[in-house]
Design a protein around this motif. Structure first.
Motif, PDB file in Angstrom:
ATOM      1  N   ALA A   1       0.834  -1.209   0.000  1.00  0.00           N
ATOM      2  CA  ALA A   1       0.000   0.000   0.000  1.00  0.00           C
ATOM      3  C   ALA A   1       0.865   1.254   0.000  1.00  0.00           C
ATOM      4  O   ALA A   1       0.511   2.256  -0.624  1.00  0.00           O
ATOM      5  CB  ALA A   1      -0.930  -0.007   1.212  1.00  0.00           C
ATOM      6  N   GLU A   2       1.990   1.224   0.660  1.00  0.00           N
ATOM      7  CA  GLU A   2       2.887   2.380   0.686  1.00  0.00           C
ATOM      8  C   GLU A   2       3.439   2.659  -0.709  1.00  0.00           C
ATOM      9  O   GLU A   2       3.533   3.815  -1.137  1.00  0.00           O
ATOM     10  CB  GLU A   2       4.024   2.140   1.671  1.00  0.00           C
ATOM     11  CG  GLU A   2       4.892   3.334   1.919  1.00  0.00           C
ATOM     12  CD  GLU A   2       5.889   3.108   3.032  1.00  0.00           C
ATOM     13  OE1 GLU A   2       6.861   3.883   3.075  1.00  0.00           O
ATOM     14  OE2 GLU A   2       5.712   2.175   3.831  1.00  0.00           O
ATOM     15  N   PHE A   3       3.793   1.617  -1.428  1.00  0.00           N
ATOM     16  CA  PHE A   3       4.251   1.787  -2.809  1.00  0.00           C
ATOM     17  C   PHE A   3       3.122   2.342  -3.672  1.00  0.00           C
ATOM     18  O   PHE A   3       3.322   3.244  -4.482  1.00  0.00           O
ATOM     19  CB  PHE A   3       4.738   0.461  -3.390  1.00  0.00           C
ATOM     20  CG  PHE A   3       6.095   0.045  -2.919  1.00  0.00           C
ATOM     21  CD1 PHE A   3       7.234   0.404  -3.620  1.00  0.00           C
ATOM     22  CD2 PHE A   3       6.241  -0.708  -1.759  1.00  0.00           C
ATOM     23  CE1 PHE A   3       8.491   0.030  -3.196  1.00  0.00           C
ATOM     24  CE2 PHE A   3       7.497  -1.092  -1.318  1.00  0.00           C
ATOM     25  CZ  PHE A   3       8.624  -0.725  -2.034  1.00  0.00           C
ATOM     26  N   ASP A   4       1.918   1.803  -3.513  1.00  0.00           N
ATOM     27  CA  ASP A   4       0.764   2.257  -4.298  1.00  0.00           C
ATOM     28  C   ASP A   4       0.465   3.729  -4.033  1.00  0.00           C
ATOM     29  O   ASP A   4       0.203   4.494  -4.966  1.00  0.00           O
ATOM     30  CB  ASP A   4      -0.468   1.415  -3.977  1.00  0.00           C
ATOM     31  CG  ASP A   4      -0.327  -0.033  -4.428  1.00  0.00           C
ATOM     32  OD1 ASP A   4       0.548  -0.305  -5.284  1.00  0.00           O
ATOM     33  OD2 ASP A   4      -1.079  -0.883  -3.906  1.00  0.00           O
ATOM     34  N   ARG A   5       0.499   4.145  -2.773  1.00  0.00           N
ATOM     35  CA  ARG A   5       0.197   5.541  -2.422  1.00  0.00           C
ATOM     36  C   ARG A   5       1.204   6.514  -3.020  1.00  0.00           C
ATOM     37  O   ARG A   5       0.871   7.646  -3.340  1.00  0.00           O
ATOM     38  CB  ARG A   5       0.178   5.712  -0.902  1.00  0.00           C
ATOM     39  CG  ARG A   5      -1.092   5.256  -0.235  1.00  0.00           C
ATOM     40  CD  ARG A   5      -1.164   5.718   1.205  1.00  0.00           C
ATOM     41  NE  ARG A   5      -0.038   5.282   2.011  1.00  0.00           N
ATOM     42  CZ  ARG A   5       0.035   4.134   2.668  1.00  0.00           C
ATOM     43  NH1 ARG A   5      -0.968   3.277   2.605  1.00  0.00           N
ATOM     44  NH2 ARG A   5       1.094   3.830   3.386  1.00  0.00           N
TER      45      ARG A   5
ATOM     46  N   HIS B   1       9.061  -1.380 -10.421  1.00  0.00           N
ATOM     47  CA  HIS B   1       9.600  -0.489 -11.441  1.00  0.00           C
ATOM     48  C   HIS B   1       9.173   0.937 -11.132  1.00  0.00           C
ATOM     49  O   HIS B   1       8.021   1.196 -10.778  1.00  0.00           O
ATOM     50  CB  HIS B   1       9.105  -0.873 -12.844  1.00  0.00           C
ATOM     51  CG  HIS B   1       9.680  -2.155 -13.319  1.00  0.00           C
ATOM     52  ND1 HIS B   1      10.933  -2.251 -13.834  1.00  0.00           N
ATOM     53  CD2 HIS B   1       9.156  -3.410 -13.336  1.00  0.00           C
ATOM     54  CE1 HIS B   1      11.188  -3.503 -14.158  1.00  0.00           C
ATOM     55  NE2 HIS B   1      10.111  -4.233 -13.871  1.00  0.00           N
ATOM     56  N   LYS B   2      10.103   1.858 -11.286  1.00  0.00           N
ATOM     57  CA  LYS B   2       9.798   3.273 -11.102  1.00  0.00           C
ATOM     58  C   LYS B   2       9.002   3.758 -12.305  1.00  0.00           C
ATOM     59  O   LYS B   2       9.352   3.498 -13.453  1.00  0.00           O
ATOM     60  CB  LYS B   2      11.103   4.066 -10.959  1.00  0.00           C
ATOM     61  CG  LYS B   2      10.887   5.499 -10.617  1.00  0.00           C
ATOM     62  CD  LYS B   2      12.215   6.178 -10.353  1.00  0.00           C
ATOM     63  CE  LYS B   2      11.981   7.652 -10.072  1.00  0.00           C
ATOM     64  NZ  LYS B   2      13.227   8.366  -9.871  1.00  0.00           N
ATOM     65  N   THR B   3       7.923   4.469 -12.041  1.00  0.00           N
ATOM     66  CA  THR B   3       7.071   4.937 -13.131  1.00  0.00           C
ATOM     67  C   THR B   3       7.253   6.419 -13.428  1.00  0.00           C
ATOM     68  O   THR B   3       6.834   6.879 -14.468  1.00  0.00           O
ATOM     69  CB  THR B   3       5.583   4.697 -12.802  1.00  0.00           C
ATOM     70  OG1 THR B   3       5.254   5.377 -11.588  1.00  0.00           O
ATOM     71  CG2 THR B   3       5.296   3.214 -12.689  1.00  0.00           C
ATOM     72  N   SER B   4       7.812   7.174 -12.535  1.00  0.00           N
ATOM     73  CA  SER B   4       7.996   8.601 -12.800  1.00  0.00           C
ATOM     74  C   SER B   4       9.352   9.081 -12.330  1.00  0.00           C
ATOM     75  O   SER B   4      10.064   8.449 -11.656  1.00  0.00           O
ATOM     76  CB  SER B   4       6.919   9.425 -12.092  1.00  0.00           C
ATOM     77  OG  SER B   4       6.940   9.219 -10.706  1.00  0.00           O
TER      78      SER B   4
ATOM     79  N   ARG C   1       4.715   6.397  -7.568  1.00  0.00           N
ATOM     80  CA  ARG C   1       6.003   6.460  -8.261  1.00  0.00           C
ATOM     81  C   ARG C   1       6.470   5.098  -8.761  1.00  0.00           C
ATOM     82  O   ARG C   1       7.490   5.009  -9.429  1.00  0.00           O
ATOM     83  CB  ARG C   1       7.070   7.030  -7.336  1.00  0.00           C
ATOM     84  CG  ARG C   1       6.831   8.460  -6.966  1.00  0.00           C
ATOM     85  CD  ARG C   1       7.941   8.970  -6.096  1.00  0.00           C
ATOM     86  NE  ARG C   1       7.730  10.366  -5.794  1.00  0.00           N
ATOM     87  CZ  ARG C   1       8.530  11.082  -5.060  1.00  0.00           C
ATOM     88  NH1 ARG C   1       9.615  10.535  -4.552  1.00  0.00           N
ATOM     89  NH2 ARG C   1       8.269  12.343  -4.831  1.00  0.00           N
ATOM     90  N   PHE C   2       5.718   4.058  -8.396  1.00  0.00           N
ATOM     91  CA  PHE C   2       6.145   2.704  -8.736  1.00  0.00           C
ATOM     92  C   PHE C   2       4.983   1.915  -9.309  1.00  0.00           C
ATOM     93  O   PHE C   2       3.824   2.136  -8.969  1.00  0.00           O
ATOM     94  CB  PHE C   2       6.671   1.969  -7.495  1.00  0.00           C
ATOM     95  CG  PHE C   2       7.858   2.650  -6.872  1.00  0.00           C
ATOM     96  CD1 PHE C   2       9.136   2.399  -7.347  1.00  0.00           C
ATOM     97  CD2 PHE C   2       7.702   3.534  -5.823  1.00  0.00           C
ATOM     98  CE1 PHE C   2      10.241   3.020  -6.778  1.00  0.00           C
ATOM     99  CE2 PHE C   2       8.793   4.170  -5.250  1.00  0.00           C
ATOM    100  CZ  PHE C   2      10.061   3.912  -5.728  1.00  0.00           C
ATOM    101  N   GLY C   3       5.339   0.950 -10.160  1.00  0.00           N
ATOM    102  CA  GLY C   3       4.358   0.000 -10.638  1.00  0.00           C
ATOM    103  C   GLY C   3       4.090  -1.035  -9.561  1.00  0.00           C
ATOM    104  O   GLY C   3       4.517  -0.885  -8.423  1.00  0.00           O
TER     105      GLY C   3
END
Length: 93
Positions: A14-18, A90-93, A21-23
């Motif tokens: 959830a921290e990654f989703d919030r 993966h970093k998205t931005s 910046r990451f897939g």
């Protein structure tokens, strides 16, 4: 003391989703063991901040007790279990 089972360890997806910046994140766990002699284990313990913060006399007493247990009760070595968690995304931005 024991390691928690994998299903007892909360996921931080959830921290990654919030962050946005990451897939999607994938978690991997790797369990491993390390055997230590008394001097090796005491050397490891000197790296723990709680032990470093102790008064030298108290720390020396604690370490002497631990060394005695390892050498006299556990036959000269102990094995510590570890679990390493890896988060891959993966970093998205």
């Amino acid at each position: 003391m024991r390691l928690t089972t994998d299903d007892e360890t909360p996921e931080e997806a959830a921290e990654f989703d919030r962050s946005a910046r990451f897939g999607p994140v994938e978690f991997r766990r790797y369990g491993w063991q390390q055997t230590y002699t008394a001097p090796e284990y005491l050397n490891l313990l000197t790296t723990y901040s709680g032990n470093r913060a102790m008064a030298p006399r108290a720390r020396n007493g604690l370490f002497a007790c631990i060394a005695h247990l390892i050498d006299e009760v556990y036959g000269g070595a102990i094995t510590k279990q570890f679990r390493t968690r890896l988060a891959i995304a993966h970093k998205t931005s």
